[in-house]
Design an enzyme around this catalytic site. Structure first.
Site, PDB file in Angstrom:
ATOM      1  N   HIS A 107       0.799  -1.216  -0.031  1.00  0.00           N
ATOM      2  CA  HIS A 107      -0.017  -0.041   0.058  1.00  0.00           C
ATOM      3  C   HIS A 107       0.943   1.344  -0.043  1.00  0.00           C
ATOM      4  CE1 HIS A 107      -3.636   2.419   1.017  1.00  0.00           C
ATOM      5  NE2 HIS A 107      -2.740   3.117   1.432  1.00  0.00           N
ATOM      6  N   GLU A 108       1.686   1.311   1.095  1.00  0.00           N
ATOM      7  CA  GLU A 108       2.432   2.386   1.133  1.00  0.00           C
ATOM      8  C   GLU A 108       3.689   2.678  -0.266  1.00  0.00           C
ATOM      9  OE1 GLU A 108       1.638   4.628   3.176  1.00  0.00           O
ATOM     10  OE2 GLU A 108       0.328   3.343   4.193  1.00  0.00           O
ATOM     11  N   GLU A 132      -4.503   7.687  -3.102  1.00  0.00           N
ATOM     12  CA  GLU A 132      -4.902   6.531  -2.440  1.00  0.00           C
ATOM     13  C   GLU A 132      -5.510   5.425  -3.736  1.00  0.00           C
ATOM     14  OE1 GLU A 132      -4.853   5.983   0.566  1.00  0.00           O
ATOM     15  OE2 GLU A 132      -5.744   4.280   1.251  1.00  0.00           O
ATOM     16  N   HIS A 149       1.792   4.487  -2.753  1.00  0.00           N
ATOM     17  CA  HIS A 149       1.844   6.066  -2.669  1.00  0.00           C
ATOM     18  C   HIS A 149       3.247   6.470  -3.059  1.00  0.00           C
ATOM     19  CE1 HIS A 149      -2.038   6.775  -0.518  1.00  0.00           C
ATOM     20  NE2 HIS A 149      -1.584   5.988   0.525  1.00  0.00           N
TER      21      HIS A 149
HETATM   22 ZN    ZN Z   1      -3.137   5.152   1.898  1.00  0.00          ZN
END
Ligand code: ZN
Length: 510
Positions: free
Chosen positions: A265-266, A303, A269
């Protein structure tokens, strides 16, 4: 590059540098700062934020902006120069309405409220946190008044995170989600025995989990020459500039999944921020109440990138046909006898739970909807802070069929409101929606994408995202960027179709 544009860029660069310094202090606050540093750090961050704001809204910045506008007016509006000037104009006009004193007061209040929240949450002590959230709200009300007239008092807050988006649009999208997701989760819960994830809930060596995550995100394309992963109580990513984009993570030694998916997830980003075109780096994103170093389209667009890697890639069959044998070799005791299909179903198990950050793909948006409804009631004046825990519990009952046993697992679980992030939550759900829209287009452009992923090859995937999304930084408003790429307005349809297909197959729903 003309002289006026050059001058504007230099002035904007100085604002960016202050934001970048604040970003590093913020990163440190959540990673290595000793607890005793909290009050001093709140003051340092407030000073940096108000200095950045003062520099940004000065008359000479406005004059440089006007001169640059004149200089770029005949350029292609899609050029980086024209895009930078347009975005700075939008942020400048917004920030000029906000007094620097409000900025300093707001950042200081957030620092103190954050520290109060850090103590109140484990103790489940809402009354200790209540005066802080009241102060945060009072400042938000003052902030909203700087932007009269508006359709809804929530709009100026939402606009800080999602430029151009309105409450009415979010409400419409959320009611589409509700109509499909609530019955879908209900149907799944009636077939909960269909998926067993008990083998994921046993001891998994902490450092082996950490290293496996690093291996995966390096393969996908997170550049460790321009990034690093450190431990923090909550995973986050922070972009100091395109050459220094950091992520954090945590490991649960008794469970496989959260650490790996947190890293993915990170990294989603971070790969976005690392992929911003060099010509667009060192431009601040300073809208009204937020100060960010990274110049990206919006939080929802951000996101969409993290959710895409975490879910559309990380929780897919294609990805695990490449990585499952490797994972089995790291954890032979736990996974040696587990077939790929059983593993795939286990990492996609749906369970109604109390904690948002641990929620699966199918229930996640329900957590967002209840927060969104509470926020809009707070801002609309229909709900008082004292009644927040009660409102939280009854919405949790309504959406998830559960009652939090205490405020730690209820209204105190999230950091956002303490730091003044009201209007932020909807961007998580919108990120899911945008990820599916982008994926639909990406799969048309790259029909071979699943086969590539199943060979552990991410080059074309990341190349497509760089070219279409990342490189443009904050040049376009998020909904304009989405439309340029997909030809569509924001739409929940691709996401709901993805979700329904995926979970109908896993749970055998007809
Ligand atoms: Zn996030």
């Amino acid at each position: 590059m003309g002289p006026h544009f050059g001058k504007l860029r230099e002035l904007a660069g100085r604002v960016f540098d202050l934001a970048s310094a604040a970003g590093l202090l913020g990163w440190d606050m959540q990673t290595y700062m000793p607890p005793g540093g909290a009050d001093g750090r709140a003051h340092a961050l407030a000073t940096l934020a108000s200095l950045a704001h003062e520099l940004f809204v000065r008359d000479d910045f406005g004059e440089a902006l006007e001169a640059a506008e004149e200089e770029v007016k005949d350029l292609d509006p899609d050029s980086d120069e024209a895009g930078i000037v347009a975005r700075l104009r939008q942020d400048f006009d917004k920030s000029r309405r906000v007094p620097s004193e409000w900025v300093a007061e707001s950042v200081r209040t957030a620092g103190l409220a954050f520290n109060a929240w850090v103590k109140a949450r484990p103790a489940s002590d809402f009354p200790a946190f209540q005066p802080h959230i009241e102060k945060v709200l009072e400042l938000k009300r003052a902030y909203i008044s700087f932007f009269e007239p508006y359709d809804s008092p929530y709009d100026p807050l939402l606009d800080d995170f999602e430029p151009g988006l309105k409450l009415a649009t979010v409400r419409g999208i959320f009611s589409e989600l509700r109509e499909v997701q609530v019955p879908l989760v209900q149907a799944i819960s009636e077939r909960s025995e269909a998926v067993d994830d008990s083998f994921l809930r046993v001891p998994y060596d902490e450092s082996a989990q950490w290293d496996f995550g690093l291996e995966v995100i390096r393969d996908i394309g997170y550049d460790f020459e321009r990034g690093r992963q450190d431990k923090a109580p909550h995973p986050f990513s922070t972009a100091l500039n395109r050459g220094d984009v950091r992520i954090t993570n945590r490991v649960n030694p008794n469970r496989f999944g959260p650490a790996l998916f947190g890293s993915m997830h990170e990294a989603g980003h971070a790969i976005y921020s690392q992929g911003i075109a060099p010509a667009l780096d060192r431009i601040p994103s300073l809208s009204g109440s937020t100060l960010e170093g990274s110049h990206d389209a919006s939080l929802a667009m951000h996101e969409s990138q993290s959710r895409m890697l975490e879910n559309l890639v990380g929780r897919s069959r294609a990805f695990w046909s490449a990585y499952y044998p490797r994972l089995q070799s790291v954890f032979p005791e736990q996974l040696g006898d587990i077939k790929l299909d059983a593993f795939y179903r286990a990492i996609n198990k749906v369970e109604r739970s109390l904690i948002r950050v641990e929620a699966d793909e199918a229930t996640y948006n329900l957590h967002i909807m209840l927060r969104f409804e509470i926020e809009t009631e707070l801002i609309g004046g229909n709900l008082s802070v004292a009644d927040l825990p009660q409102a939280w519990n009854s919405k949790t009952e309504e959406y998830l069929g559960l009652t939090p046993p205490d405020d730690r697992r209820g209204v105190l679980q999230d950091v956002h409101w303490s730091v003044g992030y009201i209007g932020y939550f909807p961007t998580y759900a919108l990120g899911n929606i945008i990820a599916a829209q982008l994926w639909q287009k990406l799969s048309t452009d790259l029909p071979d994408i699943e086969a590539q992923i199943s060979r552990g090859n991410f080059t074309e995937l990341i190349g497509w995202l760089h070219k279409n999304v990342h490189r443009h930084g904050g040049k376009y408003k998020p909904m304009d960027l989405l439309k340029r790429i997909t030809g569509q307005e924001l739409s929940a349809a691709p996401y709901l179709e993805y979700l329904t297909d995926k979970y109908s197959e896993i749970y055998g729903l007809s």
